[in-house]
Design a protein around this motif. Structure first.
Motif, mmCIF file in Angstrom:
data_model
loop_
_atom_site.group_PDB
_atom_site.id
_atom_site.type_symbol
_atom_site.label_atom_id
_atom_site.label_comp_id
_atom_site.label_asym_id
_atom_site.label_seq_id
_atom_site.Cartn_x
_atom_site.Cartn_y
_atom_site.Cartn_z
ATOM 1 N N MET A 64 44.472 33.108 37.929
ATOM 2 C CA MET A 64 44.135 34.307 38.673
ATOM 3 C C MET A 64 44.713 34.247 40.092
ATOM 4 N N THR A 65 44.728 33.051 40.662
ATOM 5 C CA THR A 65 45.261 32.892 42.016
ATOM 6 C C THR A 65 46.750 33.197 42.052
ATOM 7 N N ILE A 66 47.468 32.756 41.022
ATOM 8 C CA ILE A 66 48.913 33.011 40.979
ATOM 9 C C ILE A 66 49.185 34.505 40.880
ATOM 10 N N LEU A 67 48.377 35.217 40.120
ATOM 11 C CA LEU A 67 48.532 36.667 40.008
ATOM 12 C C LEU A 67 48.318 37.348 41.356
ATOM 13 N N ILE A 68 47.325 36.933 42.100
ATOM 14 C CA ILE A 68 47.048 37.529 43.411
ATOM 15 C C ILE A 68 48.184 37.218 44.385
ATOM 16 N N ILE A 69 48.685 35.982 44.353
ATOM 17 C CA ILE A 69 49.814 35.627 45.216
ATOM 18 C C ILE A 69 51.039 36.446 44.841
ATOM 19 N N TRP A 70 51.286 36.598 43.520
ATOM 20 C CA TRP A 70 52.438 37.380 43.066
ATOM 21 C C TRP A 70 52.318 38.837 43.500
ATOM 22 N N LEU A 71 51.139 39.420 43.347
ATOM 23 C CA LEU A 71 50.936 40.821 43.753
ATOM 24 C C LEU A 71 51.111 41.011 45.258
ATOM 25 N N ALA A 72 50.586 40.075 46.035
ATOM 26 C CA ALA A 72 50.742 40.175 47.488
ATOM 27 C C ALA A 72 52.217 40.060 47.878
ATOM 28 N N ALA A 73 52.920 39.110 47.278
ATOM 29 C CA ALA A 73 54.350 38.949 47.574
ATOM 30 C C ALA A 73 55.127 40.179 47.126
ATOM 31 N N PHE A 74 54.797 40.715 45.965
ATOM 32 C CA PHE A 74 55.460 41.915 45.454
ATOM 33 C C PHE A 74 55.288 43.083 46.421
ATOM 34 N N CYS A 75 54.069 43.301 46.859
ATOM 35 C CA CYS A 75 53.800 44.423 47.771
ATOM 36 C C CYS A 75 54.530 44.252 49.101
ATOM 37 N N LEU A 107 59.201 33.374 44.345
ATOM 38 C CA LEU A 107 58.224 32.689 45.200
ATOM 39 C C LEU A 107 57.169 31.951 44.390
ATOM 40 N N VAL A 108 56.752 32.552 43.281
ATOM 41 C CA VAL A 108 55.673 31.963 42.488
ATOM 42 C C VAL A 108 56.201 30.898 41.524
ATOM 43 N N GLN A 109 57.358 31.145 40.900
ATOM 44 C CA GLN A 109 57.909 30.214 39.914
ATOM 45 C C GLN A 109 59.387 29.940 40.210
ATOM 46 N N PRO A 110 59.678 29.178 41.253
ATOM 47 C CA PRO A 110 61.082 28.989 41.649
ATOM 48 C C PRO A 110 61.914 28.195 40.642
ATOM 49 N N VAL A 111 61.335 27.218 39.989
ATOM 50 C CA VAL A 111 62.101 26.388 39.059
ATOM 51 C C VAL A 111 62.522 27.208 37.844
ATOM 52 N N GLU A 112 61.610 28.016 37.321
ATOM 53 C CA GLU A 112 61.938 28.853 36.176
ATOM 54 C C GLU A 112 63.021 29.860 36.523
ATOM 55 N N MET A 113 62.962 30.439 37.713
ATOM 56 C CA MET A 113 63.977 31.408 38.122
ATOM 57 C C MET A 113 65.327 30.724 38.291
ATOM 58 N N LEU A 114 65.339 29.510 38.818
ATOM 59 C CA LEU A 114 66.594 28.775 38.961
ATOM 60 C C LEU A 114 67.213 28.494 37.593
ATOM 61 N N LEU A 115 66.383 28.097 36.639
ATOM 62 C CA LEU A 115 66.888 27.842 35.294
ATOM 63 C C LEU A 115 67.410 29.116 34.642
ATOM 64 N N VAL A 116 66.732 30.236 34.848
ATOM 65 C CA VAL A 116 67.194 31.510 34.292
ATOM 66 C C VAL A 116 68.532 31.900 34.909
ATOM 67 N N VAL A 117 68.670 31.742 36.216
ATOM 68 C CA VAL A 117 69.930 32.085 36.886
ATOM 69 C C VAL A 117 71.061 31.192 36.379
ATOM 70 N N LEU A 118 70.798 29.905 36.236
ATOM 71 C CA LEU A 118 71.817 29.002 35.707
ATOM 72 C C LEU A 118 72.198 29.369 34.275
ATOM 73 N N LEU A 119 71.225 29.685 33.454
ATOM 74 C CA LEU A 119 71.493 30.067 32.077
ATOM 75 C C LEU A 119 72.292 31.366 32.003
ATOM 76 N N LEU A 120 71.917 32.352 32.806
ATOM 77 C CA LEU A 120 72.674 33.606 32.829
ATOM 78 C C LEU A 120 74.089 33.400 33.345
ATOM 79 N N GLY A 121 74.253 32.528 34.329
ATOM 80 C CA GLY A 121 75.588 32.213 34.828
ATOM 81 C C GLY A 121 76.459 31.556 33.766
#
Length: 93
Positions: free
Chosen positions: A1-12, A60-74
């Protein structure tokens, strides 16, 4: 639940600041990075604001997963471009 609140705050916050600074450089900076068929030229403002906010908040919430996705897409993009180049060379001979 905390991650969702952090994600929503960062999104806004990201959506607010990108929307606020759209005409002051975000649109031009986006157009410098994107290929021609994706350039915004100032239009599609809200689509790009939401896209940048989702990507920013997720990074911001999941940097490692985003890095892996960017590398995979590249890697996939590089493989497709190599395949297209190879096929293009074969058709001209």
């Amino acid at each position: 639940m905390t991650i969702l609140i952090i994600w929503l705050a960062a999104f806004c916050l990201i959506a607010y600041f990108v929307n606020d600074r759209w005409n002051k450089g975000v649109s031009q900076g986006l157009d410098k990075v994107l290929p021609n068929f994706l350039k915004s030229h100032g239009s599609n403002r809200y689509l790009w604001v939401l896209t940048l906010a989702v990507l920013g908040a997720t990074t911001l919430v999941q940097p490692v997963e985003m890095l892996l996705v960017v590398l995979l897409l590249g890697l996939i993009g590089w493989a497709i471009m190599a395949l297209v180049s190879w096929a293009n060379n074969k058709t001209h001979h």
